[in-house]
Write an enzyme that holds these catalytic residues in place. Structure first.
Site, PDB file in Angstrom:
ATOM      1  N   LEU A 127       0.789  -1.236   0.000  1.00 54.41           N
ATOM      2  CA  LEU A 127       0.000   0.000   0.000  1.00 54.41           C
ATOM      3  C   LEU A 127       0.825   1.292   0.000  1.00 54.41           C
ATOM      4  O   LEU A 127       0.261   2.377  -0.044  1.00 54.41           O
ATOM      5  CB  LEU A 127      -0.960   0.004   1.186  1.00 54.41           C
ATOM      6  N   LYS A 128       2.137   1.166   0.067  1.00 57.33           N
ATOM      7  CA  LYS A 128       2.951   2.398   0.089  1.00 57.33           C
ATOM      8  C   LYS A 128       3.486   2.696  -1.309  1.00 57.33           C
ATOM      9  O   LYS A 128       3.623   1.787  -2.132  1.00 57.33           O
ATOM     10  CB  LYS A 128       4.125   2.233   1.065  1.00 57.33           C
TER      11      LYS A 128
ATOM     12  N   ILE B  10       6.216   3.308  -4.021  1.00 61.27           N
ATOM     13  CA  ILE B  10       7.607   2.878  -4.208  1.00 61.27           C
ATOM     14  C   ILE B  10       8.450   4.119  -4.511  1.00 61.27           C
ATOM     15  O   ILE B  10       8.151   4.865  -5.451  1.00 61.27           O
ATOM     16  CB  ILE B  10       7.723   1.856  -5.372  1.00 61.27           C
TER      17      ILE B  10
ATOM     18  N   HIS C 141      -3.516  -4.947  -9.553  1.00 60.50           N
ATOM     19  CA  HIS C 141      -4.569  -4.029  -9.121  1.00 60.50           C
ATOM     20  C   HIS C 141      -5.925  -4.693  -9.360  1.00 60.50           C
ATOM     21  O   HIS C 141      -6.152  -5.271 -10.431  1.00 60.50           O
ATOM     22  CB  HIS C 141      -4.471  -2.713  -9.907  1.00 60.50           C
TER      23      HIS C 141
ATOM     24  N   GLU D 266      -6.793 -13.028  -9.877  1.00 61.93           N
ATOM     25  CA  GLU D 266      -5.423 -12.605  -9.537  1.00 61.93           C
ATOM     26  C   GLU D 266      -4.500 -13.803  -9.330  1.00 61.93           C
ATOM     27  O   GLU D 266      -3.318 -13.742  -9.664  1.00 61.93           O
ATOM     28  CB  GLU D 266      -5.443 -11.750  -8.266  1.00 61.93           C
TER      29      GLU D 266
HETATM   30  C1  GRF Z   1      -5.357  -7.687  -4.125  1.00 66.05           C
HETATM   31  O1  GRF Z   1      -6.701  -7.545  -4.426  1.00 66.05           O
HETATM   32  C2  GRF Z   1      -4.521  -6.867  -5.054  1.00 66.05           C
HETATM   33  O2  GRF Z   1      -5.116  -6.646  -6.293  1.00 66.05           O
HETATM   34  C3  GRF Z   1      -4.395  -5.550  -4.341  1.00 66.05           C
HETATM   35  O3  GRF Z   1      -4.327  -5.877  -2.991  1.00 66.05           O
HETATM   36  C4  GRF Z   1      -4.994  -7.113  -2.766  1.00 66.05           C
HETATM   37  C5  GRF Z   1      -4.049  -7.994  -2.007  1.00 66.05           C
HETATM   38  O4  GRF Z   1      -4.698  -9.144  -1.540  1.00 66.05           O
HETATM   39  N1  GRF Z   1      -3.279  -4.774  -4.820  1.00 66.05           N
HETATM   40  P1  GRF Z   1      -3.884 -10.228  -0.700  1.00 66.05           P
HETATM   41  O5  GRF Z   1      -3.232  -9.488   0.465  1.00 66.05           O
HETATM   42  O6  GRF Z   1      -2.883 -10.844  -1.609  1.00 66.05           O
HETATM   43  O7  GRF Z   1      -4.934 -11.181  -0.252  1.00 66.05           O
END
Ligand code: GRF
Length: 225
Positions: A108-109, A111, A127, A197
């Protein structure tokens, strides 16, 4: 990215060996994508190794990586006077671990610029939406899915992109969609997108392992053999 190592010995033909690509996975949350990458390495889909997991704080993901016996480090930007010092510390840690590719899996930070330029086109982010929509600073977690639902979108999805100096702006490597069904809650959508993902991020890493990615400006060409 096939990493070639030339052995330093006195043979007329240099002995060339391949070493596994070394990943640094950056995390801030639950770490289910991290666990999925670990599984994909264990089941042989990926040839890389995770050299390092980095987080900005103690979280479920860092606990999982420690349990998996992976070198795990907390580098908190709040512990540094500014971005330059934070960036230098990250670069030192990444260089010591000889990292080839950085994977942001729920980090969340921002880079720091020094890391972005040192690892140009070698940082992937995942994302949980179809960029360039529903991305940018502050768009993370359930806020993304809520915004997609509120807008009335019929599809959403996941994007793997290269990281540049702005949040969620770098060139797109892979994208895939899921339907937004009527009555979906943000949690429903998040669950569907997480499943995507788990395919998309390992697929993108595999492309780098095999030198199948060519970047020209914003366009990422996937070289399929
Ligand atoms: C995911 O949905 C990803 O797209 C976003 O953060 C979430 C991370 O999920 N950037 P996790 O911590 O891997 O469960």
């Amino acid at each position: 990215m096939a990493v070639i190592q030339e052995n330093d010995c006195n043979l007329s033909t240099p002995l060339v060996t391949f070493r596994r690509m070394k990943l640094a996975v950056f995390v801030s949350g639950r770490g289910t994508n991290l666990l999925n990458i670990i599984n994909k390495i264990n089941d042989g889909f990926l040839r890389s190794e995770i050299a390092l997991v980095i987080s900005n704080h103690d979280c479920e993901a860092i606990e999982s990586s420690m349990r998996a016996g992976i070198q795990s480090v907390i580098v908190d930007p709040k512990d540094f006077p500014g971005e330059v010092e934070f960036g230098n510390s990250l670069l030192r840690t990444l260089n010591e671990a000889r990292v080839d590719l950085i994977v942001l899996a729920g980090y969340l930070k921002k880079i720091p610029d020094a890391v972005v330029s040192k690892f140009k086109n070698k940082i992937l982010n995942i994302h949980p939406a179809l960029l360039p929509s529903f991305g940018g600073k502050g768009m993370y977690g359930m806020k993304v899915h809520q915004a997609v639902i509120d807008y009335g979108c019929k599809v959403s999805g996941a994007t793997v992109h290269l990281v540049d100096a702005e949040y969620d702006r770098g060139p797109v490597v892979l994208q895939r969609c899921v339907p937004v069904d009527s009555g979906d809650t943000p949690e429903d959508l998040a669950a569907k997108i997480h499943q995507l993902e788990y395919q998309l991020l390992p697929e993108a890493i595999e492309l780098f392992e095999n030198n199948k990615v060519k970047v020209e400006g914003r366009k990422v060409q996937i070289l399929r053999s």
